[in-house]
Design a protein around this motif. Sequence first.
Motif, mmCIF file in Angstrom:
data_model
loop_
_atom_site.group_PDB
_atom_site.id
_atom_site.type_symbol
_atom_site.label_atom_id
_atom_site.label_comp_id
_atom_site.label_asym_id
_atom_site.label_seq_id
_atom_site.Cartn_x
_atom_site.Cartn_y
_atom_site.Cartn_z
ATOM 1 N N ALA A 1 -57.911 3.087 12.488
ATOM 2 C CA ALA A 1 -57.026 2.784 13.612
ATOM 3 C C ALA A 1 -56.434 1.384 13.504
ATOM 4 O O ALA A 1 -55.254 1.170 13.818
ATOM 5 N N ASP A 2 -57.248 0.417 13.079
ATOM 6 C CA ASP A 2 -56.773 -0.961 12.944
ATOM 7 C C ASP A 2 -57.695 -1.680 11.968
ATOM 8 O O ASP A 2 -58.811 -2.076 12.330
ATOM 9 N N PRO A 3 -57.290 -1.867 10.725
ATOM 10 C CA PRO A 3 -58.184 -2.499 9.739
ATOM 11 C C PRO A 3 -58.530 -3.939 10.080
ATOM 12 O O PRO A 3 -59.506 -4.473 9.555
ATOM 13 N N ARG A 4 -57.778 -4.572 10.956
ATOM 14 C CA ARG A 4 -58.082 -5.948 11.333
ATOM 15 C C ARG A 4 -59.300 -6.031 12.252
ATOM 16 O O ARG A 4 -59.948 -7.087 12.335
ATOM 17 N N ALA A 5 -59.596 -4.957 12.963
ATOM 18 C CA ALA A 5 -60.629 -4.978 14.009
ATOM 19 C C ALA A 5 -62.009 -4.792 13.389
ATOM 20 O O ALA A 5 -62.461 -3.668 13.160
ATOM 21 N N SER A 6 -62.679 -5.880 13.098
ATOM 22 C CA SER A 6 -64.040 -5.838 12.566
ATOM 23 C C SER A 6 -64.813 -6.994 13.181
ATOM 24 O O SER A 6 -64.262 -7.839 13.896
ATOM 25 N N GLN B 1 -78.185 -0.933 12.528
ATOM 26 C CA GLN B 1 -76.943 -0.815 13.298
ATOM 27 C C GLN B 1 -75.851 -1.715 12.707
ATOM 28 O O GLN B 1 -75.041 -2.284 13.435
ATOM 29 N N ARG B 2 -75.803 -1.782 11.386
ATOM 30 C CA ARG B 2 -74.773 -2.535 10.695
ATOM 31 C C ARG B 2 -74.183 -1.668 9.585
ATOM 32 O O ARG B 2 -74.929 -1.006 8.857
ATOM 33 N N TYR C 1 -69.291 -3.959 10.708
ATOM 34 C CA TYR C 1 -69.179 -3.153 11.926
ATOM 35 C C TYR C 1 -70.574 -2.899 12.490
ATOM 36 O O TYR C 1 -71.582 -3.069 11.788
ATOM 37 N N ASP C 2 -70.632 -2.469 13.758
ATOM 38 C CA ASP C 2 -71.924 -2.258 14.409
ATOM 39 C C ASP C 2 -72.069 -0.876 15.016
ATOM 40 O O ASP C 2 -72.908 -0.668 15.894
ATOM 41 N N ALA C 3 -71.283 0.093 14.555
ATOM 42 C CA ALA C 3 -71.382 1.454 15.093
ATOM 43 C C ALA C 3 -71.097 2.457 13.973
ATOM 44 O O ALA C 3 -70.302 2.169 13.063
ATOM 45 N N PRO C 4 -71.739 3.629 14.016
ATOM 46 C CA PRO C 4 -71.537 4.618 12.946
ATOM 47 C C PRO C 4 -70.107 5.140 12.845
ATOM 48 O O PRO C 4 -69.721 5.670 11.799
ATOM 49 N N ASP C 5 -69.303 4.998 13.898
ATOM 50 C CA ASP C 5 -67.923 5.483 13.849
ATOM 51 C C ASP C 5 -66.972 4.413 13.334
ATOM 52 O O ASP C 5 -65.781 4.417 13.658
ATOM 53 N N PHE C 6 -67.489 3.511 12.500
ATOM 54 C CA PHE C 6 -66.667 2.373 12.073
ATOM 55 C C PHE C 6 -65.462 2.804 11.255
ATOM 56 O O PHE C 6 -64.445 2.111 11.243
ATOM 57 N N THR D 1 -83.866 -5.504 12.340
ATOM 58 C CA THR D 1 -84.511 -4.611 13.302
ATOM 59 C C THR D 1 -84.246 -5.032 14.748
ATOM 60 O O THR D 1 -84.280 -4.194 15.654
ATOM 61 N N LYS D 2 -83.980 -6.326 14.969
ATOM 62 C CA LYS D 2 -83.713 -6.761 16.352
ATOM 63 C C LYS D 2 -82.381 -6.247 16.873
ATOM 64 O O LYS D 2 -82.118 -6.318 18.079
ATOM 65 N N ASN D 3 -81.527 -5.731 15.993
ATOM 66 C CA ASN D 3 -80.213 -5.236 16.424
ATOM 67 C C ASN D 3 -80.270 -3.822 16.979
ATOM 68 O O ASN D 3 -79.293 -3.356 17.577
#
Length: 524
Positions: free
Chosen positions: A48-53, A100-101, A37-42, A321-323
């Motif tokens: 909500a949907d375990p498939r969404a990664s 951010q990972r 994931y790429d956000a702290p609210d992962f 770091t580039k992310n």
Amino acid sequence: MTAPPHGFRLRAPWYVCERGGFDRFDPRADAPALQKYDAPDFVRRLVADPRASLAFDPVEDVYAYPVAVPAGQTGRGRLRFATHTMAVTPLRKLYQPAHQRFYAVVVELFCDRPGLPRPGAAADGAQLRMVLRRQERTVPDAGRAAVRRLAKRLTTDLLAARGLRPGHLADRDLPNLLWADDAYRARFEAEHADLLAGLAPPVVQSWTTGPKGPHWVPTGTAGPDGRPEPEQELTMWRLPRPGGECDRAATRSLWFGLVPTLSGEHDDEGRPKLDDQHVYEIHCVARRPPEPGHEHCPPQESWSAATEPFSLAAFYDPEGTKNRRVSITMPDLRALAARAGRPTGPGGVAVTSPPGSQLPVTGEIPKPGSGQAGGTDFRICTFALELFTIVAFFLFSLFLPIVVLAFQLWWLLALRFCLPPDAVALGALQAYFNAPGHDLETLLTGPGADNPGPDGLDRLLGRPGATAAAAATAEFRPTAAGADPAAQAAAADLVAALDPTTAVVAAPPPVESSPPDPLCGGDR
């Protein structure tokens, strides 16, 4: 007589099997799944949907190590100044939250019975945990030469497809390098059986929290009481039933845990628990508490296979770091000048110097031994926060070109760009160096109306006189009198590396597919 309660089987979640085109009986379903994931609210997204990664990138999300590239092999433009290239391996790499990972491990629970039925209500009393283990591979001094020969051959293969030859390999990259390249193991075992025979297999270690303090020990190591030392376990949670799914989907039992990619823990000798030099894996365990009346019995345990092995990125990993972009707006000197005309406010940075700890500043660089800490009372000085930022950035800007020139680290210039670009200077320099016979030396001394002079390049390099200093180095100095195509190409490549308009626009990371649940549309 009632039958004893069954155990559990832990498998990859159903949607991973659907993506791969296999079922839960396939050996590929043995390992729990790592999800990116790429956000702290992962966690909210996962629930909500375990498939969404996010999908793992075959280039960025794998372990790679820097290899020196001999001069003249790197290429043109920005590549000219890249003294190293990255040799990519198949080993998965996970990044830190600062990059951010974020990562989760997901597993699906089944009954350990013929057909692996879904547990339904039978999973309500289950307790799931996970453990992080690492692979420890040491390279003994006696075998270092053999390992280096193997590593050099592996690296040669990895770079050959790109038309490159490897330079020097760092010792710290040797253990993970050999372990990572599973794709080459079969061929290497046949071609280099004599060298591989002398290598010990990696030792699987567990992070224990026993009486000796936290440390890594080989899994199953017995403590003073003869029992295995307690292994640190991490919590897993059951995923709720997704909204909108059919009733049959409610019989599934999906669990997730958070993958630790950094830690402030250290072992009893002060070494960090996690680093970028080991290979890790996660195992999940399901426990069923004993039946009433049998509380004296141990819980029934069912262990999963290991996840795919992975390494961890260092904090300053460039691919990490580039992310994450950090934006800082420098203080407005005009606004500060206006503020200075009004009474001092209550804010600011108050610096307290204790007695005997005050360093006098005379305005000149003190000679060795001429200064002395003093002060007989506490001294408090309050500074506007903006002053620290202004001075720090000024010093950074002052010393960056000095570091580049002093250590010939020209590739550092490719890691900075300023907008809006000095389009006039860039255009004039590009046109000048595209003409035959032009290099940095002629830019400094050559006549002609088409010669823009060194001032524009000095501005791009960030320091007056930088062009003259660069022209005196071997990288840009002509090797013979008259026109030198190599010196001209080097100058043109330098200007290309300073052009901010070549920056890549970030694209959204690819996402995994979200297959429909076969329970809601027919079984396999």
